[in-house]
Design an enzyme around this catalytic site. Sequence first.
Site, PDB file in Angstrom:
ATOM      1  N   LYS A   1      58.955  14.586 -53.165  1.00 28.29           N
ATOM      2  CA  LYS A   1      59.789  14.904 -52.000  1.00 28.29           C
ATOM      3  C   LYS A   1      60.552  13.667 -51.545  1.00 28.29           C
ATOM      4  CE  LYS A   1      56.829  18.702 -50.807  1.00 28.29           C
ATOM      5  NZ  LYS A   1      55.537  19.116 -50.307  1.00 28.29           N
TER       6      LYS A   1
ATOM      7  N   GLN B   1      51.615  17.820 -45.685  1.00 24.00           N
ATOM      8  CA  GLN B   1      51.228  18.256 -47.028  1.00 24.00           C
ATOM      9  C   GLN B   1      49.865  18.957 -46.982  1.00 24.00           C
ATOM     10  OE1 GLN B   1      53.237  17.856 -49.862  1.00 24.00           O
ATOM     11  NE2 GLN B   1      51.710  19.235 -50.743  1.00 24.00           N
TER      12      GLN B   1
ATOM     13  N   ASP C   1      59.062  23.692 -43.433  1.00 27.11           N
ATOM     14  CA  ASP C   1      58.273  24.499 -44.368  1.00 27.11           C
ATOM     15  C   ASP C   1      58.382  25.980 -44.014  1.00 27.11           C
ATOM     16  OD1 ASP C   1      57.001  23.361 -46.526  1.00 27.11           O
ATOM     17  OD2 ASP C   1      55.334  22.569 -45.349  1.00 27.11           O
TER      18      ASP C   1
END
Length: 289
Positions: free
Chosen positions: A53, A97, A120
């Site tokens: 990322k 994460q 997200d």
Amino acid sequence: MSAKLLDGKALASRVKETVRCDAEQLTASGVVPGLAVVLVGDDPASRIYVRNKEKNCQELGIRSEVYHLPATTTQAELNALIQKLNADAKINGILVQLPLPAPLREEEVTYLIKPEKDVDGFHPFNLGRLLRGEDGICPCTPAGIMALIKESGIKVCGRECVVVGRSNIVGKPVAQLLLQEHGTVTICHSRTRDLSAMIRRADLLVVAVGKAGLVEGTMVKPGAVVIDVGMNRLPSGKVVGDVDFSSVSKVAGAITPVPGGVGPMTIAMLMKNTVRAALLQNQDKLGKN
Ligand code: NDP
């Protein structure tokens, strides 16, 4: 192999090129898109995802901040970091994460991230908007799957769509997006009685389970579109999907490879969501330029 390969890697590159241009324009207007990635503990796979990322952000002109916290981090410490990032105007997107090491509570973190910074798309506010068919931040993997389907010219309207897996991050949202495109959607899970019979109905099959080789060629309708979300690391180190590629690709009309299918689309959508979040959060400022 007779199935057409749905090349997520190639499409992701094209999506990222658009995102790079958008980020460049925003930056020229005085808004540098910023993504904060929070990693707790030392899970090797999570470290790879976070590094990936970070690398993508660098390539696309998105400022990235990585917060690597020890596995001993308390819920209060993690929550305090999220609150700080929520209040930081230079941060447009916050990603924690997953999975978090025990006993940290993922739900609590998901609820805490401001919905407008939830790149997200996991916050109940964003999932609720998705359910209502409203424009909002859409979870990255389902958004990537839909982009791949649309760009490949695959029709969803009126077709039998079967989704295997009902997680909040893949199965349920992708089923919702297919429904929005007027597919007739069936969701299967671990208690589904005759999975093979359900799968055989599918004109369009999405498999998001996490079990290597769960779907075999004999289970698939000839000509079906097969989207394999699974990412399973074999003892040899090789990463494979939930679909047995060699047998299913002989029967399906189109299929995503693993790797190189859904995975690259997920990261492209994360980058897209971040730049969009930056744009939406700075509309006043940009309007005055
Ligand atoms: P979860 O573990 O959260 O969900 C798995 C789902 O599969 C559950 O709904 C479960 O049912 C169902 N399931 C389990 N066993 C069976 C079975 N034998 N038959 C039918 N259904 C079954 O997984 P995720 O949704 O988070 O991820 C799924 C896979 O996708 C994983 O391999 C993951 O690594 C991968 N993934 C890939 C991404 C990418 O970018 N390519 C992004 C996200 C995930 P039940 O609800 O009844 O327990």
